[in-house]
Design an enzyme around this catalytic site. Structure first.
Site, PDB file in Angstrom:
ATOM      1  CD  GLU A 138      53.758  68.721  38.956  1.00 58.80           C
ATOM      2  OE1 GLU A 138      54.510  69.596  39.490  1.00 58.80           O
ATOM      3  OE2 GLU A 138      53.781  68.420  37.593  1.00 58.80           O
ATOM      4  CB  CYS A 151      46.255  62.822  34.920  1.00 64.31           C
ATOM      5  SG  CYS A 151      47.876  62.435  33.969  1.00 64.31           S
ATOM      6  CB  CYS A 158      59.824  60.659  32.489  1.00 67.01           C
ATOM      7  SG  CYS A 158      59.494  59.548  31.347  1.00 67.01           S
ATOM      8  CB  CYS A 162      59.024  61.947  24.789  1.00 66.04           C
ATOM      9  SG  CYS A 162      58.550  60.202  24.824  1.00 66.04           S
ATOM     10  CB  CYS A 165      57.168  64.941  27.277  1.00 62.19           C
ATOM     11  SG  CYS A 165      56.357  64.877  28.511  1.00 62.19           S
ATOM     12  N   GLY A 235      56.342  59.524  34.425  1.00 64.17           N
ATOM     13  CA  GLY A 235      56.873  58.244  34.379  1.00 64.17           C
ATOM     14  C   GLY A 235      56.328  57.405  33.152  1.00 64.17           C
ATOM     15  CD  GLU A 236      56.050  53.441  29.337  1.00 65.43           C
ATOM     16  OE1 GLU A 236      55.066  52.699  29.513  1.00 65.43           O
ATOM     17  OE2 GLU A 236      56.005  54.192  28.289  1.00 65.43           O
ATOM     18  CB  SER A 267      49.230  56.441  28.499  1.00 68.20           C
ATOM     19  OG  SER A 267      50.018  57.045  27.417  1.00 68.20           O
ATOM     20  CB  SER A 289      52.888  58.214  23.613  1.00 68.80           C
ATOM     21  OG  SER A 289      52.129  58.339  24.848  1.00 68.80           O
ATOM     22  CG  LEU A 290      51.971  56.399  16.660  1.00 71.13           C
ATOM     23  CD1 LEU A 290      52.717  55.210  16.668  1.00 71.13           C
ATOM     24  CD2 LEU A 290      50.800  56.165  15.555  1.00 71.13           C
ATOM     25  CG  HIS A 291      53.433  61.325  20.281  1.00 68.43           C
ATOM     26  ND1 HIS A 291      52.237  61.947  20.355  1.00 68.43           N
ATOM     27  CD2 HIS A 291      54.062  60.668  21.332  1.00 68.43           C
ATOM     28  CE1 HIS A 291      52.025  61.690  21.776  1.00 68.43           C
ATOM     29  NE2 HIS A 291      52.775  61.040  22.548  1.00 68.43           N
ATOM     30  CG  ASN A 368      49.586  71.448  26.297  1.00 69.22           C
ATOM     31  OD1 ASN A 368      48.676  72.155  25.909  1.00 69.22           O
ATOM     32  ND2 ASN A 368      49.124  70.036  26.263  1.00 69.22           N
ATOM     33  CB  CYS A 411      48.680  66.356  27.402  1.00 70.30           C
ATOM     34  SG  CYS A 411      49.592  65.007  26.896  1.00 70.30           S
TER      35      CYS A 411
END
Length: 438
Positions: A138, A151, A158, A162, A165, A235-236, A267, A289-291, A368, A411
């Protein structure tokens, strides 16, 4: 060999990528092939999208043109592909008519196949795309008052897992090729109607006293130009470094898509060994992406932290080439109720960023939700308080407005719609699309 005596030998395209094992630190391994970074086609033709000018010239020479003619034709074709956005060789009007069928027999101008396109009530668009070997992924376009952001995905699925996510609940299928990555940008330009005007339109603009630069922003069909790219889709990106780098070079090439590197953000969840290479070899803006601000919490929600810890990550950010107050590193922080949203968490975030002297901006992202998610979103009041503490610490901390929630495009929500639809439903969608076109 001259163009008058062109060989009819076809160019083979045995390209591909091996599966990537592992949940934390997969490594990309490309199979040896004539055309690197291109998905093989059953018809034996080579898809030129994703190939740089030099590689196109090599292919033309290998297919029968002499070196001088191959270089000239490659320059022309490259311009038509990446600057004009044409999808048929017949549209390349400065190439001899006898040459165009020769090109069409051996090469193709590809785009990812659109399986489904969705529009959110807030203007966000999401496309379900399919690769030539039938894998689905996507991409999302987010229009704002002063920009339009695409995006872009870098992998099918992935591997990071996470926990907050939705995309991370998918299995990793494979890396996207250079062509499939840059093809997303080209497909978005197709859909937005923002390729440069054709020659006759340009002549009319010149007669009217407009030069190309002044007219450049006027070809969007809906008033929203694609001005920014974020490598924040599925994906990363740093686990597919070579293909992402080569795709972004085509996007940034002044003779190609010509988007400034200052308008591109990559990112990462913190793949430290590739971060320095990203700064040196790509040079785009960095988002991390710290979080979380503690090992325990980040280990839980961003498992790659078990391999590359917070302190290592922040030091890698401090060492990132090109980072400055003018080009701040963005730290993404998803707000999870009673997990990472306390006043103490906010104060520790300020302390860490100041300790490593980072030119930083913090994007606070309301979580989300998705079916089965193990977390809830922090309350609006808690998010505001968290933001206030960071601002009081002298660091910008805007709260991101969720976009595209009604079509699962926000996101952390990207998860290929193919996984939610039966194969029969997908086949029906494709059949309806083909019937409408034909």
């Amino acid at each position: 060999m001259s163009e008058q005596n062109i060989s009819t030998a076809a160019v083979s395209t045995a390209a591909g990528l091996t599966p990537i094992p592992g949940n934390v630190d997969p490594m990309t391994v490309a199979r040896p092939s004539l055309v690197e970074g291109v998905t093989p086609r059953e018809d034996g033709r080579t898809d030129l999208i994703g190939l740089p000018k030099k590689r196109i010239a090599e292919l033309f020479e290998g297919a029968g043109l002499d070196a001088k003619a191959a270089k000239l034709r490659a320059k022309q074709v490259y311009h038509w592909l990446y600057h004009r956005g044409v999808t048929e060789f017949e549209a390349m009007t400065d190439i001899a008519k006898i040459m165009r069928p020769w090109l069409a027999e051996r090469f193709v101008i590809g785009r990812p196949e659109i399986v489904e396109a969705q529009h959110s009530s807030d203007g966000t668009r999401k496309w379900l795309l399919r690769t030539a070997d039938a894998h689905d992924f996507e991409m999302v376009f987010i229009p704002d008052a002063d920009r339009g952001t695409l995006c872009v995905s870098s992998q099918v699925g992935c591997t990071l897992n996470c926990r907050f996510c939705h995309t991370g609940t998918m299995r990793l299928v494979r890396n996207l090729t250079v062509g499939e990555i840059v093809g997303q940008v080209m497909l978005a330009r197709d859909s937005l109607g923002e390729w440069p005007k054709n020659a006759s339109d340009t002549r009319l603009a010149t007669m009217a006293g407009l030069d190309d630069d002044e007219d450049e922003g006027s070809y969007s069909s809906d008033g929203r130009l694609l001005t920014n790219i974020v490598m924040m889709g599925m994906g990363e990106p740093l686990y597919n470094f070579d293909n992402v780098r080569d795709a972004l070079k085509l996007v940034m090439d002044g003779d190609g898509l010509a988007l400034s590197k200052r308008r591109i953000t990559l990112s990462t969840s913190g793949v430290i060994p590739q971060m320095e290479r990203c700064g040196e070899e790509i040079g785009v803006n960095l988002a991390v992406s710290l979080h979380a601000v503690t090992k325990e919490v980040r280990d839980e929600i961003v498992p790659v932290n078990k391999k590359y810890g917070i302190e290592q990550l922040l030091q890698a950010c401090a060492d990132y080439p090109g980072a400055s107050n003018a080009r701040r590193i963005t730290f993404e922080y998803v707000m999870l109720k009673d997990k990472n949203d306390s006043d103490d968490d906010a104060r520790e975030l300020v302390r860490l960023l100041k300790h490593y002297k980072l030119p930083a901006k913090v994007n606070l992202i309301p979580f989300n939700p998705w079916p089965g998610a193990p977390y809830e979103c922090s309350t609006p009041e808690r998010i505001r308080k968290f933001s206030d503490i960071i601002f009081e610490g002298g660091i910008s901390a805007p709260v991101r407005t969720p976009r595209g929630r009604d079509i699962d495009a926000a996101c952390g929500q990207l998860k290929t719609a193919a996984e939610k639809k039966s194969r029969a439903e997908i086949d029906r969608l494709l059949a309806e699309k083909e019937a409408a076109l034909g």
